[in-house]
Write a protein that holds these residues in place. Structure first.
Motif, mmCIF file in Angstrom:
data_model
loop_
_atom_site.group_PDB
_atom_site.id
_atom_site.type_symbol
_atom_site.label_atom_id
_atom_site.label_comp_id
_atom_site.label_asym_id
_atom_site.label_seq_id
_atom_site.Cartn_x
_atom_site.Cartn_y
_atom_site.Cartn_z
ATOM 1 N N MET A 96 0.852 -1.173 0.000
ATOM 2 C CA MET A 96 0.000 0.000 0.000
ATOM 3 C C MET A 96 0.901 1.240 0.000
ATOM 4 O O MET A 96 1.801 1.349 0.802
ATOM 5 C CB MET A 96 -0.905 -0.017 1.234
ATOM 6 C CG MET A 96 -1.901 1.103 1.240
ATOM 7 S SD MET A 96 -3.029 1.087 2.671
ATOM 8 C CE MET A 96 -3.806 -0.485 2.524
ATOM 9 N N THR A 97 0.643 2.162 -0.924
ATOM 10 C CA THR A 97 1.451 3.371 -1.004
ATOM 11 C C THR A 97 1.083 4.332 0.111
ATOM 12 O O THR A 97 0.034 4.213 0.741
ATOM 13 C CB THR A 97 1.237 4.083 -2.357
ATOM 14 O OG1 THR A 97 -0.093 4.571 -2.388
ATOM 15 C CG2 THR A 97 1.510 3.165 -3.533
ATOM 16 N N GLU A 98 1.971 5.320 0.319
ATOM 17 C CA GLU A 98 1.695 6.314 1.354
ATOM 18 C C GLU A 98 0.420 7.075 1.047
ATOM 19 O O GLU A 98 -0.393 7.340 1.925
ATOM 20 C CB GLU A 98 2.875 7.274 1.458
ATOM 21 C CG GLU A 98 2.711 8.283 2.574
ATOM 22 C CD GLU A 98 3.935 9.173 2.706
ATOM 23 O OE1 GLU A 98 3.744 10.332 3.076
ATOM 24 O OE2 GLU A 98 5.043 8.700 2.444
ATOM 25 N N ALA A 99 0.202 7.427 -0.247
ATOM 26 C CA ALA A 99 -1.006 8.165 -0.633
ATOM 27 C C ALA A 99 -2.253 7.334 -0.354
ATOM 28 O O ALA A 99 -3.252 7.836 0.145
ATOM 29 C CB ALA A 99 -0.947 8.554 -2.106
ATOM 30 N N THR A 113 -5.258 8.207 2.303
ATOM 31 C CA THR A 113 -6.652 8.265 1.886
ATOM 32 C C THR A 113 -7.505 7.340 2.754
ATOM 33 O O THR A 113 -8.571 7.708 3.208
ATOM 34 C CB THR A 113 -6.792 7.876 0.401
ATOM 35 O OG1 THR A 113 -6.032 8.794 -0.370
ATOM 36 C CG2 THR A 113 -8.225 7.917 -0.051
ATOM 37 N N MET A 114 -7.012 6.134 3.007
ATOM 38 C CA MET A 114 -7.783 5.170 3.792
ATOM 39 C C MET A 114 -7.999 5.673 5.220
ATOM 40 O O MET A 114 -9.038 5.435 5.804
ATOM 41 C CB MET A 114 -7.086 3.810 3.801
ATOM 42 C CG MET A 114 -7.035 3.154 2.418
ATOM 43 S SD MET A 114 -8.626 3.054 1.575
ATOM 44 C CE MET A 114 -9.424 1.824 2.556
ATOM 45 N N SER A 115 -7.033 6.392 5.788
ATOM 46 C CA SER A 115 -7.211 6.897 7.145
ATOM 47 C C SER A 115 -8.175 8.080 7.183
ATOM 48 O O SER A 115 -8.575 8.508 8.249
ATOM 49 C CB SER A 115 -5.854 7.289 7.750
ATOM 50 O OG SER A 115 -5.325 8.412 7.068
ATOM 51 N N SER A 116 -8.558 8.594 6.017
ATOM 52 C CA SER A 116 -9.458 9.736 5.948
ATOM 53 C C SER A 116 -10.935 9.325 5.903
ATOM 54 O O SER A 116 -11.804 10.177 5.921
ATOM 55 C CB SER A 116 -9.145 10.571 4.706
ATOM 56 O OG SER A 116 -7.842 11.082 4.769
ATOM 57 N N TYR A 137 -10.500 14.280 3.707
ATOM 58 C CA TYR A 137 -9.623 15.143 4.490
ATOM 59 C C TYR A 137 -8.177 14.901 4.053
ATOM 60 O O TYR A 137 -7.730 13.760 3.956
ATOM 61 C CB TYR A 137 -9.785 14.838 5.979
ATOM 62 C CG TYR A 137 -8.898 15.680 6.850
ATOM 63 C CD1 TYR A 137 -7.696 15.181 7.332
ATOM 64 C CD2 TYR A 137 -9.253 16.979 7.162
ATOM 65 C CE1 TYR A 137 -6.871 15.959 8.122
ATOM 66 C CE2 TYR A 137 -8.447 17.762 7.953
ATOM 67 C CZ TYR A 137 -7.247 17.255 8.429
ATOM 68 O OH TYR A 137 -6.431 18.032 9.197
ATOM 69 N N GLY A 138 -7.464 15.987 3.741
ATOM 70 C CA GLY A 138 -6.068 15.877 3.331
ATOM 71 C C GLY A 138 -5.876 15.502 1.877
ATOM 72 O O GLY A 138 -4.745 15.334 1.424
ATOM 73 N N GLU A 139 -6.945 15.366 1.126
ATOM 74 C CA GLU A 139 -6.865 14.964 -0.280
ATOM 75 C C GLU A 139 -6.961 16.193 -1.176
ATOM 76 O O GLU A 139 -7.821 17.051 -0.973
ATOM 77 C CB GLU A 139 -8.013 13.994 -0.602
ATOM 78 C CG GLU A 139 -8.001 13.455 -2.012
ATOM 79 C CD GLU A 139 -9.126 12.461 -2.274
ATOM 80 O OE1 GLU A 139 -8.862 11.466 -2.958
ATOM 81 O OE2 GLU A 139 -10.267 12.681 -1.783
#
Length: 177
Positions: free
Chosen positions: A1-4, A8-11, A69-71
Motif C-alpha cells: 500500500m502506497t503512502e497516498a 486516503t484510507m485513514s481519511s 480530508y487531506g486529499e
C-alpha cells in the motif's frame, strides 16, 4: 500500500462520524462530466452513468463523490473517475483543475436547484475529457455516451435527480451547446 493510499484510507469516516458531520458541516464534493472531444477540442459525446439509488430507483448520474480530508481536489477527481469509469478511462485532468461551476446542495428543496436530503454539500464541478476505454465500476450499472443533443432530451434529463440534470445543462452550455 502506497503512502497516498494509506493517507486516503485513514481519511474515511465511520457511518456514525459521517452522519454527525453531515448534521453540522457542509461536505465538499467533486462532480465530473466525462466527455469525448475531437482533435480540435469540439465536444462529441458526454457520458452518463446508470445507477440504482438507495430507494431502488434507476437513475442517470454524473461522476460524483466526496473529497477526503487531506486529499487534493485533483486526486479526488481522479479517484472518482477511476472508481466509476475504470482504470483505463485515461481522464485528462490538468495539474491545477478549475471548476466550470460550484453547486450548493441543500437538504431543503427550493433553496437552489441542487438537492441532497442527507446534507448541505458544496460541489466543485468539472468537465473532464476522457480518452481511454471506460468500463463502469463499483455501483455504476452502465455507462452510456450521448451526443450533446441526446443528453439534453427531456427523457434523459428526467432520469437524473438532485439537480444533476441542471449541472449537466450548465456543463453543456459552458461548452457552447
Amino acid at each position: 500500500m502506497t503512502e497516498a493510499t494509506s493517507d486516503t484510507m485513514s481519511s474515511w469516516l465511520s457511518r456514525e462520524e459521517l452522519d454527525s458531520a453531515r448534521e453540522r458541516l457542509p461536505i465538499l464534493y467533486v462532480d465530473a462530466v466525462p466527455v469525448r472531444v475531437d482533435s480540435q477540442g469540439a465536444l462529441l459525446h458526454v457520458a452518463l452513468l446508470l445507477r440504482a439509488s438507495g430507494k431502488g430507483e434507476i437513475t442517470r448520474s454524473l461522476v460524483s463523490g466526496r473529497v477526503l480530508y487531506g486529499e487534493r481536489v485533483r486526486a479526488a477527481l481522479l479517484r472518482h473517475l477511476e472508481k466509476d469509469l475504470g482504470p483505463l478511462a485515461l481522464p485528462r485532468v490538468p495539474p491545477s483543475p478549475q471548476p466550470f461551476t460550484v453547486a450548493e446542495h441543500f437538504p431543503h428543496e427550493g433553496v437552489t436547484p441542487f438537492h441532497d436530503p442527507r446534507q448541505h454539500a458544496v460541489s466543485l464541478a468539472y468537465i473532464v475529457p476522457v480518452e481511454g476505454d471506460c468500463d463502469p465500476q463499483q455501483d455504476a450499472l452502465e455507462l452510456t455516451w450521448f451526443t450533446p443533443e441526446e443528453a439534453l432530451m427531456e427523457s434523459v434529463l428526467a432520469e437524473m435527480g438532485g439537480g444533476q440534470d441542471v449541472l449537466l445543462q450548465h456543463a453543456l452550455r459552458h461548452l457552447g451547446c
